[in-house]
Every structure is written in C-alpha cells, then in structure tokens.
Scaffold this motif. Sequence first.
Motif, short mmCIF file in Angstrom:
data_model
loop_
_atom_site.label_atom_id
_atom_site.label_comp_id
_atom_site.label_asym_id
_atom_site.label_seq_id
_atom_site.Cartn_x
_atom_site.Cartn_y
_atom_site.Cartn_z
N UNK A 55 15.26 -1.02 -4.58
CA UNK A 55 14.39 0.09 -4.94
C UNK A 55 12.96 -0.10 -4.45
N UNK A 56 12.80 -0.93 -3.41
CA UNK A 56 11.46 -1.19 -2.89
C UNK A 56 11.31 -0.66 -1.46
N UNK A 57 10.08 -0.40 -1.08
CA UNK A 57 9.79 0.00 0.29
C UNK A 57 8.86 -1.02 0.91
N UNK A 58 9.36 -1.78 1.85
CA UNK A 58 8.51 -2.78 2.48
C UNK A 58 7.78 -2.24 3.71
N UNK A 59 8.42 -1.32 4.40
CA UNK A 59 7.82 -0.81 5.64
C UNK A 59 7.90 0.71 5.64
N UNK A 60 6.94 1.39 6.25
CA UNK A 60 5.78 0.85 6.96
C UNK A 60 4.87 0.06 6.02
N UNK A 61 4.49 -1.14 6.47
CA UNK A 61 3.71 -2.04 5.61
C UNK A 61 2.35 -1.49 5.21
N UNK A 62 1.72 -0.60 5.96
CA UNK A 62 0.40 -0.14 5.50
C UNK A 62 0.46 0.57 4.15
N UNK A 63 1.66 1.01 3.75
CA UNK A 63 1.80 1.64 2.44
C UNK A 63 1.59 0.65 1.30
N UNK A 64 1.75 -0.65 1.56
CA UNK A 64 1.66 -1.65 0.49
C UNK A 64 0.62 -2.76 0.76
N UNK A 65 -0.09 -2.70 1.88
CA UNK A 65 -1.03 -3.76 2.23
C UNK A 65 -2.32 -3.13 2.72
N UNK A 66 -3.44 -3.48 2.07
CA UNK A 66 -4.72 -2.82 2.40
C UNK A 66 -5.83 -3.78 2.79
N UNK A 67 -5.69 -5.06 2.43
CA UNK A 67 -6.81 -6.00 2.58
C UNK A 67 -7.34 -6.05 4.02
N UNK A 68 -8.60 -5.71 4.17
CA UNK A 68 -9.25 -5.78 5.47
C UNK A 68 -8.92 -4.62 6.40
N UNK A 69 -8.12 -3.69 5.91
CA UNK A 69 -7.71 -2.56 6.74
C UNK A 69 -8.64 -1.37 6.51
N UNK A 70 -8.72 -0.45 7.43
CA UNK A 70 -9.66 0.68 7.25
C UNK A 70 -9.23 1.62 6.13
N UNK A 71 -8.00 1.49 5.67
CA UNK A 71 -7.55 2.32 4.55
C UNK A 71 -7.70 1.61 3.20
N UNK A 72 -8.40 0.48 3.18
CA UNK A 72 -8.59 -0.27 1.94
C UNK A 72 -9.33 0.61 0.91
N UNK A 73 -8.74 0.76 -0.24
CA UNK A 73 -9.36 1.53 -1.30
C UNK A 73 -8.98 3.00 -1.33
N UNK A 74 -8.52 3.51 -0.19
CA UNK A 74 -8.16 4.93 -0.18
C UNK A 74 -6.68 5.16 0.08
N UNK A 75 -6.01 4.14 0.56
CA UNK A 75 -4.58 4.28 0.84
C UNK A 75 -4.34 4.75 2.27
N UNK A 76 -3.24 4.27 2.81
CA UNK A 76 -2.92 4.53 4.22
C UNK A 76 -2.72 6.02 4.50
N UNK A 77 -2.01 6.69 3.59
CA UNK A 77 -1.69 8.10 3.87
C UNK A 77 -2.94 8.97 3.83
N UNK A 78 -3.81 8.67 2.87
CA UNK A 78 -5.08 9.41 2.85
C UNK A 78 -5.91 9.12 4.10
N UNK A 79 -5.89 7.86 4.50
CA UNK A 79 -6.66 7.47 5.69
C UNK A 79 -6.13 8.18 6.93
N UNK A 80 -4.81 8.28 7.02
CA UNK A 80 -4.20 8.95 8.17
C UNK A 80 -4.66 10.40 8.26
N UNK A 81 -4.73 11.04 7.10
CA UNK A 81 -5.18 12.45 7.08
C UNK A 81 -6.60 12.59 7.63
N UNK A 82 -7.41 11.56 7.34
CA UNK A 82 -8.81 11.62 7.78
C UNK A 82 -9.02 11.22 9.23
N UNK A 83 -8.00 10.68 9.84
CA UNK A 83 -8.15 10.21 11.23
C UNK A 83 -8.38 11.36 12.20
#
Lengths: 266, 266, 266
Positions: free
Chosen positions: C238-266
């Motif tokens: 019942x887990x989703x490991x990939x795409x990994x940006x959905x579960x890993x944020x440290x040092x990434x540009x989506x840190x604090x906002x989440x990958x999907x939100x960040x993608x929308x802003x790209x």
Amino acid sequence: MVYPDSGFVTLNVKFNQRNLFIGKNVTIAASAKIGDNCTIYDNVSIGENSIIANDCVIGEPLSGYYSDVENYQNPATEIGANALIRSHAIIYAGNRFGDFFSTGHRVIVRENNVFGNHCHLGTFTDIQGFSVFGNYMRTHSSVHICQHSRVGDFVMIYPFVVFTNDKYPPTTIPQGPEVGNYTQIAVNAVLHRGVKVGKHCLIGNGSSIAMDMADYTFFAGNPAKLICDVRDLGQAKGETYYPWPLRFERGMPWEGIGYENWLKGE
Amino acid sequence: MVYPDSGFVTLNVKFNQRNLFIGKNVTIAASAKIGDNCTIYDNVSIGENSIIANDCVIGEPLSGYYSDVENYQNPATEIGANALIRSHAIIYAGNRFGDFFSTGHRVIVRENNVFGNHCHLGTFTDIQGFSVFGNYMRTHSSVHICQHSRVGDFVMIYPFVVFTNDKYPPTTIPQGPEVGNYTQIAVNAVLHRGVKVGKHCLIGNGSSIAMDMADYTFFAGNPAKLICDVRDLGQAKGETYYPWPLRFERGMPWEGIGYENWLKGE
Amino acid sequence: MVYPDSGFVTLNVKFNQRNLFIGKNVTIAASAKIGDNCTIYDNVSIGENSIIANDCVIGEPLSGYYSDVENYQNPATEIGANALIRSHAIIYAGNRFGDFFSTGHRVIVRENNVFGNHCHLGTFTDIQGFSVFGNYMRTHSSVHICQHSRVGDFVMIYPFVVFTNDKYPPTTIPQGPEVGNYTQIAVNAVLHRGVKVGKHCLIGNGSSIAMDMADYTFFAGNPAKLICDVRDLGQAKGETYYPWPLRFERGMPWEGIGYENWLKGE
C-alpha cells in the motif's frame, strides 16, 4: 595553541614542521609526530607515540563551518596512542579512535564514528560516518561504509565492498548493515540496508546480501544464497579453512599462542 | 642534495619550487621538471625530460621508516626518461619504471614493482606491490592490482577491475593472477587468486574469472564461462574486432604502419 | 594577478592564504573564499559567495601544457555563485559549473563538461570529461562517468556506478550513455556504451544495462531485465515509492511545497 610553540619538538622521521597548521585547543602528546603540510583543526587530541604522516587533515570541520562560521564549534576528535595515519588522510571532527589505529593513504572518515583498538583502514577507504567499529577490524583498499553501520571485532573487508542503507533511493531514514565478529567480506560484495550478518561468516566476492546471515554461514551470488557452513569449506581436501583464526595469526592478539589458547585467557 | 642547490633550474611549466622537499642521494636529470609541493625521498632517480607534476610523493618510505627510523635505508626508486606523472601520485620506494611512464591523478604504487616502457596508470589506480608489468600496459581509473601479479605487454585494464590473491581470506601465502599480452579486461571484472589468462583474450564486464583462460578466448559472467573465440566476435556483421591491434593504432608502436607490418619488423 | 594583491581579503573560515598559487587572468568574487594550498591556474572565474576549500586545484591544464608549454593557452573555467568545493578537488580547465555546485573530497573533473545548477559530486567521483549534466544531479562516492555522457536533472547516482562508452575495447569512437530526468542508479551498476535510459527509472544495484530503458521502468540483474513499472513498487504494501519526488523533498526545489505543487508552478 600553535604547534611549534607547544614544547613539542623532536621528530626523527622527515617531518620538518613545514607548512603545518594547527588550530585551537589541540593536544598532541610529546612523543607523537606530525608530518609536513598537515592541517589539524580545533579540539583534536593525539595520543602518545602516534604518527600523523604528511598532508593529513585531522578534525575536518562539518558543514556548519561553512554556513555559520561565527557560531560553529568543532566537535572533539580523539586519536589514541600508537596510531600510524599514513599520508593524505582526511579525518573529520567528531571521531573517536582507540589505540593502534592505522591507515593506508588517502582515507576519508566522516564525522561521528567510534572505533575500537587496532583498527586499520586501507587506502581510499571511505567511511561515511555515524558508525561503530569493534577492535581489530580492517578494511582493505576502496571500501565504502555507509552511515549507521555496525562492524564487529576482527572483521576484514576487502576492496570495493560497499555497505548501503537505502532500499528505495533516495531515503530520509537510512539504516546501515550490522556485521558480527570475525566475518570476512570478499571483494565487490554489497551489503544491503539493515541486513544482519552473524559472526564467523564468509561473504563471497560480488555477492549481494539482502537477507540476514546466521553465524558460521557462507553466502555467495547475486542475489546471494546460503552455500554451506563455513566449517565445511575445505573438508573434501581434509583442510579446515574456517574459523580462520585457527590458521591465521599475523598481527592478531593470539599470535604465538594460538587462537584457542587465547580464547581461554579472554 | 637539496633540489634548489642542485644546479637544476629552468622550469617552463608552472613549477616554482614552492614548498618542495628533496631527500638525500636524489638524482634528477637537468631536463626534468618537478612540481610544487612535491616530496622526493632518499635514493630516487628521475630520468631526462620527465615531469613530476604538483603534490607528488616519490620514494615513499616503507613501514620500517616508522618503526625503526634509525636503521632505515630507503630502497632505490628509478623513474626512466620522458615520464609524465600527474599530480598527487604516491610512488613508494623500491619501484623501477621504464621510459615514457605516465599516470592520471592520485595513483598509488606500493613497493617493489617492475614496469616496462610506455606504461600508463589511470587516476585512482592502486598497485599493491611486488608485481611485474610489461610494456605499453595501461590501467584506466580505479584499478586495483594485488601483490604478486604479472601483467603482459599491451594489456588494457578498465575501471574498477580488481586482481585478488587469496581464495579463503585471510591468507599468508598470496598468489596473484597472470595476464598475457594484448588481453583486454572490461570494467568491474575480478581475477581470482593464481588464475592464468592467455594472450589476446577478452574478459567481459563484471566477470568473475576463477579458471584459466586459453589464448584468444572471450569469457564473461559470474562465474565466468567461455563464450567464444575472440576472433569470432563481429563475424555476423562481417567485422573483425579482435585481435584489436588490427583496428587500433593510437599511441601504439605500430601507429602509421599497421600491426602486421610492425610484427614483421619485430 | 596574484591573489593577495587582488583586493580580496576577508576570510572567516580558516584560510590563511598559506601556500596559495593563483595564475593569470583569474577572477575571484570579493565574497568568495579560497583555502590554503590551492592552485588556481590561468583563466578561472569564481562567483559570489563560493568557497574553494583547502588543497584544491582549479583549472588544471590539459595535456598540451606539458608537451607545448610555449603555445599553450588554458581554456576558461567558470564556477558560478555559492559553490562549496570541499578539499582536494582537481577541476580541469574548460569546465562550466552553474550556481550552487558542491562536492565531497578529492573529486576529479576532467575537461569540457557543462553542469547545471545545484549539482553535487561525491567524494572520489571521477568525471572523465566532454559530458553534459542537468540541474540538481548528484553523484555519491566513487562514481565514474565516461566521456561523452549526458545526465538529466535530478538524477542520483550511487557509489561505484560506472558509465562506459566502448563495447569492444579499445575504441576510437566513444559513445556515452544518456540518462533522463529523475532516474536513480543504485550502487555498482554499469551503463553500457550508448544506452538511453528514460526518465523516472530505477536501476538496481549491480545491474548491467546494455539495452535502452523506457520511462518509469525498473531494471535489475546482469544482464539487466525489465522487472516492473517503478510505480508498482511498494503496491503490495500500500505504499508508493516512485516517482520519488512525491516522498523526498530535502534540498529539492519543491521542499516545503510538495512536488506536485512545484510542478504546477514550473
């Protein structure tokens, strides 16, 4: 404290105190020797008769040193007595080494490890930090130990072995392997996140260890499988290869008296 | 003899004799160049037109230097003519290199090897000592050659290849592999204790070579098996890949004349 | 221009301008810091707030420097703003790094690469040159990237991975691998000459990748085979490991906002 002012003087080996930097609150035993071109950062202590060869960095600062140097305090680094750290080592702050620590060249040891006595790290070994090492453990060249590993006494690890702490990379919760006393890990083996390897085991070259190993087992292959009990190896030839302390004594505390006699005295 | 006093002066490349240490009984040809921050220990000789770049250590002392410095005598180290040793090499005492020796960066060569002419060691290569190397042998990056190995002429060894000398580790009687002329060893291959590899062979990437290989054979896999005669590779496409000297000349003594013509002249 | 004469002075970290060499036409931002024992060759520029730690070589000359020093011109080397190059790096001339470039220790980067922003190279990483790297790509320790490779954004490459550019060695026409955005490459994997790996892929440890990989695929083994879609990994739990940006944020540009939100802003 600047090294040439510290009352520390006589160096028999070719160490001229040429291009040497020593930080604050550094304690160097009078019988220790420091090579040329070394950099010793704050809060390092080096024990009696220890030798730090040329071009070493001891007490390398952590990241905070670069990002907030005003408030940065370098953690303590303790190197025991009778060390021989060969040239071009980089030892981070926050490490504690027992006595008789030795290395090949260009080893890198990141922060917050604890090493027992008589440990040896081979050339190009790369210790990532936050790990615990027993007594008389040895790495050969180019071994990579991930963060949060535990390695027992008398463990020997051969070239290009890698310990990993992450099954589905990248991870935020690393978990390193654990290896029991006396185990031998042959070249190119990979130990996976969180595996527990027993004592007196043998891991074959190129093995990929993803499951726990009971004491005295020999695993090999990718993925690795149980091959046999290590005590059965050589039986067909009438030989006993393992436990290896029965046939190998050089540099070991049972040298000259034999492993079984030594065990009785423990 | 101290280097700046030795009558050796003109350096065209950026070598300012900055922070240079030169021991006793060192012979440096007048046309040779030594980089900044180098340490040249006792009893080293360096031939005509050779370049030792910055931050190299030549003639690194053996263990006795640290344990009994009073009586220690550094073995002779001979570097022939036209060498180019790139920066940060550590070359132990007791090595003999022919002419046109070259390296990448940060190579480590422990004691008591004999190298032919035109040898090249790639960046991070780690030679453990007591081995014999032919002419025109090359390692790429991060190759690890164990003690007591023998490598023939024109052998090329690719990244992370490891030679081992021990079947049931640890051992007290190491026995290295032997590799015949012209053989190619692809990335990550492991050669086991005492294997004999013929000439003009090809070892596939990641192979584990535990048995002898006849001349002109291609082995691959873990454990490695005979795949075919190297001369059959490419046949389906109407191509001949091996022997490779028929199609590759750069830097080889047959450059411009062809391998077969060169062989006739040998 | 000699560094101490350049108007560049204040160093908060322990950099004393001890044993520093700076060549001609070197531009160092006033807020940058250069460590002791560094060598900066001709035609290097270093951006605002960048830190070059001790014992680094920046702008290492190409081979022509040694063979024809009279006519040699060192290619330009550009290091952007906010770099942190840890000690003992060797960076060749002819490289261009974006902003926020960082490294571990002893990295080697040969000539003519282009790096995006926020790249990180781990300790002992060995980049052979003539390659292109995206933004936020990272290597861990001891990664070897052959010439003529292409690596996308957010790619992470773990210890001892090797990229190769030659199927029948030696070759005169190298062709490196290409790796798409977000792909993860586990320890000891080998990528073969000219393979094309898609985006959001996972390559298992020790895999030998000789064929192209479609987007979102997981390959493992030697030779590597398609195991599954990466999005299926963890499903049984019942887990989703990939795409990994959905579960890993440290040092990434989506840190604090989440990958999907960040993608929308790209």
